[in-house]
Scaffold this motif. Structure first.
Motif, mmCIF file in Angstrom:
data_model
loop_
_atom_site.group_PDB
_atom_site.id
_atom_site.type_symbol
_atom_site.label_atom_id
_atom_site.label_comp_id
_atom_site.label_asym_id
_atom_site.label_seq_id
_atom_site.Cartn_x
_atom_site.Cartn_y
_atom_site.Cartn_z
ATOM 1 N N CYS A 89 120.110 -14.541 70.780
ATOM 2 C CA CYS A 89 121.129 -13.905 71.614
ATOM 3 C C CYS A 89 121.251 -12.426 71.243
ATOM 4 O O CYS A 89 120.770 -11.984 70.198
ATOM 5 N N ILE A 90 121.912 -11.671 72.102
ATOM 6 C CA ILE A 90 122.095 -10.242 71.889
ATOM 7 C C ILE A 90 123.483 -9.866 72.398
ATOM 8 O O ILE A 90 123.959 -10.430 73.396
ATOM 9 N N THR A 91 124.139 -8.942 71.719
ATOM 10 C CA THR A 91 125.467 -8.503 72.135
ATOM 11 C C THR A 91 125.349 -7.122 72.779
ATOM 12 O O THR A 91 124.817 -6.190 72.176
ATOM 13 N N ILE A 92 125.832 -7.030 74.023
ATOM 14 C CA ILE A 92 125.629 -5.841 74.849
ATOM 15 C C ILE A 92 126.938 -5.464 75.551
ATOM 16 O O ILE A 92 127.882 -6.255 75.592
ATOM 17 N N PRO A 93 127.011 -4.258 76.144
ATOM 18 C CA PRO A 93 128.203 -3.893 76.911
ATOM 19 C C PRO A 93 128.408 -4.817 78.106
ATOM 20 O O PRO A 93 127.459 -5.367 78.664
ATOM 21 N N SER A 94 129.652 -4.953 78.512
ATOM 22 C CA SER A 94 129.994 -5.863 79.612
ATOM 23 C C SER A 94 129.680 -5.296 80.983
ATOM 24 O O SER A 94 129.796 -6.004 81.983
ATOM 25 N N GLY A 95 129.290 -4.031 81.048
ATOM 26 C CA GLY A 95 128.984 -3.415 82.334
ATOM 27 C C GLY A 95 130.086 -2.528 82.867
ATOM 28 O O GLY A 95 129.953 -1.962 83.962
ATOM 29 N N ARG A 96 131.131 -2.355 82.110
ATOM 30 C CA ARG A 96 132.258 -1.536 82.552
ATOM 31 C C ARG A 96 131.803 -0.087 82.778
ATOM 32 O O ARG A 96 131.106 0.491 81.948
ATOM 33 N N ASP A 97 132.181 0.462 83.934
ATOM 34 C CA ASP A 97 131.881 1.867 84.286
ATOM 35 C C ASP A 97 130.389 2.166 84.392
ATOM 36 O O ASP A 97 129.971 3.327 84.291
ATOM 37 N N SER A 98 129.574 1.159 84.610
ATOM 38 C CA SER A 98 128.125 1.364 84.663
ATOM 39 C C SER A 98 127.634 1.508 86.103
ATOM 40 O O SER A 98 128.250 1.009 87.046
ATOM 41 N N GLU A 99 126.508 2.178 86.234
ATOM 42 C CA GLU A 99 125.739 2.190 87.486
ATOM 43 C C GLU A 99 124.305 1.868 87.097
ATOM 44 O O GLU A 99 123.644 2.657 86.435
ATOM 45 N N MET A 100 123.851 0.705 87.511
ATOM 46 C CA MET A 100 122.575 0.186 87.028
ATOM 47 C C MET A 100 121.655 -0.235 88.173
ATOM 48 O O MET A 100 122.105 -0.757 89.200
ATOM 49 N N PHE A 101 120.364 -0.034 87.942
ATOM 50 C CA PHE A 101 119.312 -0.596 88.790
ATOM 51 C C PHE A 101 118.452 -1.455 87.866
ATOM 52 O O PHE A 101 117.906 -0.946 86.883
ATOM 53 N N ILE A 102 118.345 -2.738 88.166
ATOM 54 C CA ILE A 102 117.665 -3.668 87.266
ATOM 55 C C ILE A 102 116.511 -4.353 87.996
ATOM 56 O O ILE A 102 116.662 -4.824 89.126
ATOM 57 N N ILE A 103 115.361 -4.400 87.336
ATOM 58 C CA ILE A 103 114.193 -5.133 87.838
ATOM 59 C C ILE A 103 114.090 -6.409 87.022
ATOM 60 O O ILE A 103 113.841 -6.370 85.813
ATOM 61 N N ASN A 104 114.321 -7.538 87.681
ATOM 62 C CA ASN A 104 114.269 -8.840 87.018
ATOM 63 C C ASN A 104 112.943 -9.531 87.340
ATOM 64 O O ASN A 104 112.651 -9.798 88.513
ATOM 65 N N PHE A 105 112.165 -9.832 86.320
ATOM 66 C CA PHE A 105 110.902 -10.526 86.525
ATOM 67 C C PHE A 105 111.120 -12.038 86.551
ATOM 68 O O PHE A 105 112.017 -12.556 85.887
ATOM 69 N N HIS A 106 110.273 -12.716 87.312
ATOM 70 C CA HIS A 106 110.243 -14.170 87.213
ATOM 71 C C HIS A 106 109.875 -14.557 85.779
ATOM 72 O O HIS A 106 109.135 -13.824 85.093
ATOM 73 N N LYS A 107 110.358 -15.692 85.343
ATOM 74 C CA LYS A 107 110.037 -16.158 83.994
ATOM 75 C C LYS A 107 108.518 -16.262 83.827
ATOM 76 O O LYS A 107 107.833 -16.884 84.632
ATOM 77 N N GLY A 108 108.012 -15.621 82.776
ATOM 78 C CA GLY A 108 106.589 -15.680 82.476
ATOM 79 C C GLY A 108 105.708 -14.857 83.383
ATOM 80 O O GLY A 108 104.477 -15.011 83.369
ATOM 81 N N LYS A 109 106.292 -13.927 84.179
ATOM 82 C CA LYS A 109 105.487 -13.215 85.174
ATOM 83 C C LYS A 109 105.490 -11.698 84.996
ATOM 84 O O LYS A 109 105.126 -10.967 85.911
ATOM 85 N N ALA A 110 105.872 -11.205 83.837
ATOM 86 C CA ALA A 110 105.892 -9.749 83.639
ATOM 87 C C ALA A 110 104.537 -9.197 83.208
ATOM 88 O O ALA A 110 104.360 -7.977 83.135
ATOM 89 N N TYR A 111 103.573 -10.064 82.915
ATOM 90 C CA TYR A 111 102.322 -9.624 82.281
ATOM 91 C C TYR A 111 101.533 -8.557 83.043
ATOM 92 O O TYR A 111 100.893 -7.714 82.412
ATOM 93 N N PRO A 112 101.542 -8.493 84.402
ATOM 94 C CA PRO A 112 100.751 -7.428 85.034
ATOM 95 C C PRO A 112 101.313 -6.026 84.804
ATOM 96 O O PRO A 112 100.609 -5.040 84.998
ATOM 97 N N PHE A 113 102.564 -5.921 84.394
ATOM 98 C CA PHE A 113 103.239 -4.629 84.314
ATOM 99 C C PHE A 113 103.257 -4.050 82.903
ATOM 100 O O PHE A 113 103.724 -2.923 82.708
#
Length: 284
Positions: A89-113
């Motif tokens: 596990c990892i402890t991270i900010p809750s997202g308060r006051d953030s502006e984010m663009f996130i690229i979510n890979f399918h599980k096990g499918k990041a290898y080409p990048f």
């Protein structure tokens, strides 16, 4: 594209989810853009979920990673970062006051990048340019310049196809193994998968680790844990023995041990702390 806009305490929360077109959609689960989120808590414990993602922070202030026990800042992240598959596990900010663009890979499918063995990035968060070259910082600059969210999504699609299009070929062995684990985490053994893919057990483990980030056994344990998390969310009255059995654990003791290793909490503690967001637990 899925869009949510809602008002809370006199401010607007904007959330957009976009599924990219082919061939990106075979490797990337979604693009997410959000802004204006104002949770009442400041820190989340994020649980291992088997995924890899790229986070593009469109605000200027750094985000921090915190020690799971002391909650002290241990790492600063700015602009763009690559978050590898997690076995802890990892402890991270809750997202308060953030502006984010996130690229979510399918599980096990990041290898080409990623042009390095993915196990070198396991349980780490690193600057995006170290994994994807300095071009990723130029991508952030373009996103900041584009006013509309659909324009941002279209630009990222074009960017990824231009830079990675020639690499978007499936690894059939890895894709088959990941797919089988995701479909039947409560029934499979790694030996069964190894026999079906036609590699020696040792070579299969090495190949899987390099392309997914975890060994097949470790990945299977994460997916079983995730099945347990979904069972807990779905049940109105939780029976721990039932959750353990239906998630593929030998017994309740193994289930409790794995759960605490992955989350830092016992299942009972998790049940008392969860707030409806899958894999995020408020901790401060």
């Amino acid at each position: 594209m899925l869009i949510f806009v809602w008002s809370t305490n006199d401010h607007y929360v904007i959330f957009h989810l976009h599924i990219p077109s082919s061939p990106l959609c075979h490797f990337i689960e979604s693009f997410i853009y959000y802004k204006g989120f104002q949770p009442t808590h400041s820190l989340d414990r994020f649980l291992p979920d088997g995924k890899v993602n790229i986070v593009i922070d469109l605000a200027d202030a750094p985000q921090f990673i915190y020690d799971n026990d002391t909650l002290e800042e241990i790492q600063a992240c700015r602009y763009v970062w690559f978050s590898g598959i997690r076995n802890n596990c990892i402890t991270i900010p809750s997202g308060r006051d953030s502006e984010m663009f996130i690229i979510n890979f399918h599980k096990g499918k990041a290898y080409p990048f990623v042009q390095m063995p993915l196990h070198e990035l396991t349980d780490t968060v690193v600057d995006g340019n170290l994994v994807l070259t300095n071009e990723i910082l130029h991508l952030r600059e373009q996103l900041l310049a584009l006013p509309a969210v659909p324009q941002k999504f279209a630009y990222v699609e074009k960017y990824l196809k231009r830079h990675f299009g020639s690499r978007l070929e499936p690894n059939r062995c890895i894709d088959f193994a990941v797919s089988r684990i995701l479909q039947l985490p409560d029934q499979l053994t790694i030996e069964e998968i190894s026999r079906k893919v036609g590699y020696s057990h040792k070579h299969f483990i090495q190949l899987f680790r390099e392309n997914v980030g975890l060994t097949p056994k470790a990945f299977l344990k994460v997916i079983r844990f995730q099945k347990a998390i979904r069972e807990i969310e779905a049940l109105q009255k939780v029976s721990w023995s039932r959750v353990a059995l239906e998630s593929g654990y030998y017994d309740q003791a193994h289930f409790i041990n794995d759960f605490k290793n992955f989350s830092g909490f016992t299942p009972t503690q998790y049940l008392a702390m969860k707030n409806g967001q899958l894999n995020y637990i408020p901790v401060a």
